[in-house]
Design an enzyme around this catalytic site. Structure first.
Site, short mmCIF file in Angstrom:
data_model
loop_
_atom_site.label_atom_id
_atom_site.label_comp_id
_atom_site.label_asym_id
_atom_site.label_seq_id
_atom_site.Cartn_x
_atom_site.Cartn_y
_atom_site.Cartn_z
N GLU A 1 -9.43 1.15 -8.77
CA GLU A 1 -8.30 1.21 -9.71
C GLU A 1 -8.35 0.11 -10.78
OE1 GLU A 1 -4.79 3.14 -7.06
OE2 GLU A 1 -5.17 1.02 -6.67
C1 NGO Z 1 -5.04 3.04 -2.91
C2 NGO Z 1 -5.06 1.74 -3.67
C3 NGO Z 1 -4.37 0.62 -2.90
C4 NGO Z 1 -3.03 1.09 -2.34
C5 NGO Z 1 -3.26 2.31 -1.48
C6 NGO Z 1 -1.96 2.84 -0.89
C7 NGO Z 1 -7.09 2.14 -2.80
C8 NGO Z 1 -8.51 2.03 -2.45
N1 NGO Z 1 -6.49 1.49 -3.76
O1 NGO Z 1 -6.24 2.93 -2.13
O2 NGO Z 1 -4.19 -0.49 -3.76
O3 NGO Z 1 -2.46 0.08 -1.56
O4 NGO Z 1 -3.89 3.34 -2.19
O5 NGO Z 1 -2.12 3.97 -0.13
#
Ligand code: NGO
Length: 595
Positions: A343
């Site tokens: 992200e």
């Molecule tokens: C995503 C995000 C995390 C969140 C999570 C919550 C990933 C790999 N990045 O997973 O920052 O905490 O969802 O479900």
């Protein structure tokens, strides 16, 4: 009426049962004082091959001894772990000593004579009328065998107080080894901070299901959770809060080592994660010079994602990354270092490529192999094929991951709509998120790690991991509620052969775990999909007379509360610390299961 289960009764004959396909009959006949309370059919994860011998049972008694491979400190370590485990509920002395043989009245843990099929993590277990023998090629296999033995004992073996027994193990043999060498659980200690005690207890709970890697998500926007001596404000300032604005916290390097040592004693490796270049607000807030504009942003306690980025074109960024990777790597004996990479919405594609290309070699320089979330698969030029990609997509088609797998990169499977333990079970679940959907136990179990992602076949799968993000989770009890019963489902996908995967058989095995969790004081979700077993030698806890524990109340010594089907008494004064943990304010005494 409570009746101990006696497991699959096979008319006294020795019958070979391969736990593939349909599994074993789940329910046993009526109570008998010295009948085994558990059976091979109840073991989670399902063993590769189990051969019950209903003609015999072995009883652990006050005279039982534990024998370990002479000359092996590691086997002795597994022996003392087994002793600790069994002394608590039985009250027996269970001395541990070396012996190359298999003396009668003993539980022998040997590194000789195992079928080579067990590999480095598997084991053989044989129970006859006068002994139990576990053989493996490595101590990790003995430890796995001990976990199976533990589940072959009555559920009361999980009790934290002495119970009457009998401590009967069903006769027969097991040959067992894992499908994937890496079976992981991930814990986000950044969104909410969890004390060392909580992490240790979670490690113990994971080890029971043959999980052998703990991925600690140590840094994120809301908190930096590990002391870095060359950048001290990361922990003292960057770790000073958490989601919702609580005081947060961090592990000193000594505490981090304590977690690693505890995990090692459970044959579990810690994988540290320093998430970058996004998810870095706590670092950017701690050191203004890490920001492109030289201005430190405020600490954040909300749960937004994708807004932070390290400054890709500043030299100090790479000095910072080098220092952090160096310090954490020096503390971490395991081979892998997780560098995040997810992200990075505030980092341009070109900058992401520049960053990853510079950072993966830093990880290599300190002797570690990089793992990254699957976004790292898009990096150009291609990352080295040694980089492991952690798949967390909800869609099965991810061309960048498929292309990386075709190049030879291994993929760690954690699809968010199957393996994320932080997703709610259903709309009414009080904790958790739902962005990847609701995940009931059957959803968590019914997928195949080797066919789920297109282009990622069995030979590309590095292993399976169950992430537990903590935006909504504050306590051990919260962690347990989300992990149980889904964690054992993921653990079985990681350990048992694909041919053994069968929901109808699994839900029966899972049902047999309920009384174990109740005896251990583990908070779990009583999914309506699972036929929870109640007939064990351990009395089922009823309602407690005491008021339910309330986190915000201050309790003074002597106050009794009920929590997790058990009664607890505050030993001195305590607030916030969960019954069953030793917190900074006080200690609870376990008064046993509610009657
Ligand atoms: C995503 C995000 C995390 C969140 C999570 C919550 C990933 C790999 N990045 O997973 O920052 O905490 O969802 O479900």
């Amino acid at each position: 009426m409570r009746s101990p289960r006696i497991g699959a009764r096979l008319g006294g004959a020795l019958a070979a049962v391969v736990l593939a396909g349909a599994g074993l009959a789940a329910s046993g006949p009526t109570a008998r004082a010295h009948a085994p309370a558990s059976s091979f059919a109840d073991v989670v994860p399902a063993p590769v091959k189990a051969t019950p011998n209903a003609a015999v049972t072995f009883a652990v008694t006050s005279g039982t001894k534990i024998y370990t491979q002479p000359g092996s400190a590691e086997a002795a370590g597994v022996g003392s772990y087994l002793g600790e485990l069994l002394r608590r509920p039985t009250g027996f002395p269970l001395p541990v000593s070396p012996s190359a043989g298999t003396p009668a009245g003993g539980i022998s843990l040997l590194l000789t004579g195992a079928d080579p099929a067990v590999g480095e993590q598997g084991y053989q277990l044989e129970t006859t009328a006068d002994k139990v023998v576990i053989r493996a090629t490595k101590a990790a296999g003995l430890f796995a065998g001990v976990q199976t033995l533990r589940q072959l004992l009555p559920a009361a073996v999980e009790s934290t107080t002495v119970k009457p027994g009998p401590w009967t193990v069903p006769g027969g043999s097991v040959l067992d080894h894992p499908r994937f060498g890496y079976r992981g659980a991930h814990l986000d200690v950044a969104r909410h901070f969890f004390p060392v005690q909580t992490v240790k207890r979670y490690i113990d709970e994971l080890a029971a299901y043959k999980i052998n890697n703990l991925h600690l998500h140590l840094t994120d926007d809301q908190g930096w959770r590990i002391e870095i001596k060359s950048w001290p404000k990361l922990a003292t300032y960057g770790g000073s809060t958490q989601v919702g604005g609580g005081p947060g916290g961090y592990y000193t390097q000594e505490q981090y080592k304590e977690i690693i040592a505890h995990a090692a004693s459970r044959h579990m490796t810690v994988i540290p994660e320093f998430d970058m270049p996004g998810h870095t607000n706590s670092a950017l807030a701690s050191y203004a010079e890490l920001n492109c504009n030289g201005v430190a942003p405020p600490l954040r306690t909300d749960i937004e994602v994708g807004y932070s980025s390290l400054c890709i074109n500043k030299d100090i960024t790479y000095k910072f990354v080098d220092d952090v990777v160096r310090e954490i790597s020096a503390l971490t004996p395991g081979k892998y270092f997780h560098l995040g990479g997810d992200e990075a919405h505030a980092t341009s594609e070109a900058d992401y490529n520049t960053f990853m290309t510079k950072v993966v070699p830093i990880v290599t320089k300190y002797g570690k192999t990089a793992i990254g979330w699957h976004e790292a698969a898009k990096t150009k030029p291609d990352l080295p094929t040694s980089t492991v990609l952690q798949f967390w997509d909800t869609k099965s088609s991810n061309p960048a991951v498929a292309a990386a797998a075709a190049r030879g990169n291994k993929v760690l499977m954690s699809p968010a709509n199957k393996a994320y333990l932080d997703m709610k079970y259903n709309a009414n679940t009080p904790l958790g998120l739902s962005w990847a959907g609701y995940i009931e136990v059957q959803d968590a179990y019914n997928w195949n790690p080797a066919t789920y992602a297109q282009g990622v076949g069995e030979s590309s799968v590095f292993g399976v991991e169950a992430p537990l993000w903590s935006e909504t989770l504050k306590t051990l009890s919260d962690i347990e509620f989300m992990a149980f019963p889904r964690l054992p489902a993921i653990a079985e996908l990681g350990w048992s052969p694909a041919s053994a995967q069968n929901w109808d058989a699994f839900k029966q095995r899972l049902g047999a775990q309920g009384p174990r969790w109740a005896a251990a004081g583990i908070n779990y979700y009583k999914s309506p999909q699972v036929p929870w077993r109640t007939g064990t030698t351990d009395p089922e806890p009823g309602a407690c007379d005491n008021p339910a524990w309330d986190r915000v109340k201050v309790y003074t010594g002597g106050t009794a509360v009920s929590h997790g089907d058990r009664e607890w008494r505050a030993k001195w004064w305590t607030q916030g610390d969960e019954p069953g943990t030793t917190g900074q304010w006080g200690v609870w005494q376990d008064l046993g299961a509610c009657k």
